[in-house]
Motif scaffolding. Structure first.
Motif, PDB file in Angstrom:
ATOM      1  N   LEU A   1       4.028   5.702  -5.588  1.00 33.63           N
ATOM      2  CA  LEU A   1       4.055   5.689  -7.052  1.00 33.63           C
ATOM      3  C   LEU A   1       2.985   6.621  -7.619  1.00 33.63           C
ATOM      4  N   TYR A   2       1.807   6.607  -7.012  1.00 30.80           N
ATOM      5  CA  TYR A   2       0.712   7.473  -7.464  1.00 30.80           C
ATOM      6  C   TYR A   2       1.106   8.948  -7.357  1.00 30.80           C
ATOM      7  N   GLN A   3       1.861   9.281  -6.297  1.00 34.05           N
ATOM      8  CA  GLN A   3       2.315  10.660  -6.119  1.00 34.05           C
ATOM      9  C   GLN A   3       3.295  11.079  -7.212  1.00 34.05           C
ATOM     10  N   HIS A   4       3.888  10.080  -7.883  1.00 31.20           N
ATOM     11  CA  HIS A   4       4.812  10.368  -8.994  1.00 31.20           C
ATOM     12  C   HIS A   4       4.124  10.119 -10.346  1.00 31.20           C
ATOM     13  N   ASP A   5       2.789  10.135 -10.345  1.00 25.83           N
ATOM     14  CA  ASP A   5       2.011   9.938 -11.576  1.00 25.83           C
ATOM     15  C   ASP A   5       2.278   8.583 -12.222  1.00 25.83           C
TER      16      ASP A   5
ATOM     17  N   LYS B   1       0.828  -1.208   0.000  1.00 24.52           N
ATOM     18  CA  LYS B   1       0.000   0.000   0.000  1.00 24.52           C
ATOM     19  C   LYS B   1       0.862   1.257   0.000  1.00 24.52           C
ATOM     20  N   VAL B   2       1.952   1.233   0.772  1.00 23.99           N
ATOM     21  CA  VAL B   2       2.852   2.392   0.826  1.00 23.99           C
ATOM     22  C   VAL B   2       3.485   2.628  -0.547  1.00 23.99           C
ATOM     23  N   ILE B   3       3.950   1.549  -1.186  1.00 24.67           N
ATOM     24  CA  ILE B   3       4.584   1.672  -2.499  1.00 24.67           C
ATOM     25  C   ILE B   3       3.593   2.208  -3.525  1.00 24.67           C
TER      26      ILE B   3
ATOM     27  N   ARG C   1      10.286   6.696   0.870  1.00 28.06           N
ATOM     28  CA  ARG C   1       9.301   6.742   1.948  1.00 28.06           C
ATOM     29  C   ARG C   1      10.032   7.168   3.214  1.00 28.06           C
ATOM     30  N   MET C   2       9.288   7.705   4.164  1.00 23.59           N
ATOM     31  CA  MET C   2       9.892   8.161   5.409  1.00 23.59           C
ATOM     32  C   MET C   2       9.774   7.095   6.490  1.00 23.59           C
ATOM     33  N   LEU C   3      10.894   6.749   7.090  1.00 22.76           N
ATOM     34  CA  LEU C   3      10.881   5.886   8.270  1.00 22.76           C
ATOM     35  C   LEU C   3      10.697   6.769   9.497  1.00 22.76           C
ATOM     36  N   SER C   4       9.946   6.280  10.464  1.00 20.36           N
ATOM     37  CA  SER C   4       9.662   7.065  11.663  1.00 20.36           C
ATOM     38  C   SER C   4      10.000   6.287  12.924  1.00 20.36           C
TER      39      SER C   4
END
Length: 315
Positions: free
Chosen positions: A216-220, A210-212, A277-280
């Motif tokens: 990817l969607y944010q990069h069109d 889901k994160v990937i 992605r950001m690790l927290s």
């Protein structure tokens, strides 16, 4: 002050019965006999003058009073554990325990390295690592069962106001392909080329998947258009499938450092696209924070470099 109608041992027994699912399994986990467990529960019910278990059920099912006692008893036992750990801290990291949580990819590929660095400096501290989904790890931190955690997914919305969430580092996601693929001979591929590849992916319910897809969607890039050849349940299985020439996949760079070094898979760069992605780091700000947890946060997490296309693991 009135005498308490229960002991810590009785609370431990009640908790073990529900955790294990039966009186017999609870007895085995506590290294006592089943009759001793039953007697303790009978005495507890007599002291409280109220039934704790449904007698009509074959399973160990609690009554409303039993659930209430279990909930408060868990908090009492948690405070007792915090007290013991605080006393151990007085020994200045000459002992004690550090419980760390991590989501799946982070726990498999990043945390062992971090824990190794910590153990070199503080060999007397007992370090435990729990690896689960981001959701389960977040709840364990919220319940005080884990000191701190490093996660790659999103904290459940109901916990965002409870936990302290601190950005740790960016984790780059790599498109990996077989070394025999024609794209391994080019410097960069185009976004449109992704739709010509056969993909191997994690299950659609996987947090990492889901994160990937979101990134990817944010990069069109529309992952719903990908040709998914197969879905596997582990990153290791995906890496082996790519290495065997079965398709391409997006994985964390932290998971492929060894394979890149050996040259058995190829990291295909997408023109003008860097996927991260950001690790927290998550902690519970109102729970006791052991000296071991503070030291791990300050000395280890700040020293470690997440690998990117220009870096490798370093201390």
């Amino acid at each position: 002050m009135r005498d308490l109608p229960f002991t810590l041992d009785q609370l431990r027994i009640l908790k073990a019965i529900i955790k294990e699912g039966s009186f017999k399994k609870a007895a085995d986990s506590l290294y006592v006999s089943q009759p001793a467990i039953s007697l303790q529960i009978q005495n507890l019910e007599k002291q409280l003058n109220i039934p704790l278990f449904e007698r009509s059920s074959k399973k160990a099912t609690l009554t409303e009073a039993g659930n209430l006692l279990l909930r408060y008893g868990g908090r009492i036992l948690g405070l007792c554990e915090e007290t013991c750990r605080a006393l151990e801290d007085i020994q200045n990291l000459q002992g004690g325990c550090l419980i760390i949580g991590a989501s799946q990819t982070t726990g498999t590929y990043l945390m062992p390295r971090l824990i190794g660095l910590f153990r070199q400096r503080y060999p007397q501290v007992n370090v435990q690592l729990q690896v689960h989904s981001t959701r389960l790890i977040s709840w364990s931190v919220a319940n005080g069962q884990i000191d701190l955690a490093v996660i790659g997914g999103e904290v459940p919305s109901e916990l965002k106001n409870i936990l302290q969430i601190t950005s740790y580092a960016e984790d780059e996601l790599a498109l990996i392909i077989p070394t025999s693929h024609i794209f391994s001979k080019v410097t960069n591929i185009q976004k449109e080329d992704l739709y010509r590849l056969r993909f191997i992916a994690l299950d659609t319910q996987s947090t990492i998947r889901k994160v990937i897809d979101k990134i990817l969607y944010q990069h069109d890039i529309d992952s719903s258009r990908f040709k998914i050849e197969m879905e596997l349940n582990s990153i290791e299985a995906i890496k082996n499938a790519v290495q065997s020439g079965l398709g391409a996949a997006f994985v964390s760079v932290s998971a492929i450092a060894k394979e890149l070094e050996l040259g058995i898979i190829h990291w295909a760069k997408i023109k003008n696209v860097t996927i991260k992605r950001m690790l927290s780091i998550i902690i519970h700000p109102n729970k006791y924070k052991s000296k071991a947890a503070e030291t791990f946060s300050k000395e280890i997490l700040t020293l470690f470099v997440i690998p990117t296309q220009n870096k490798v693991f370093s201390d």
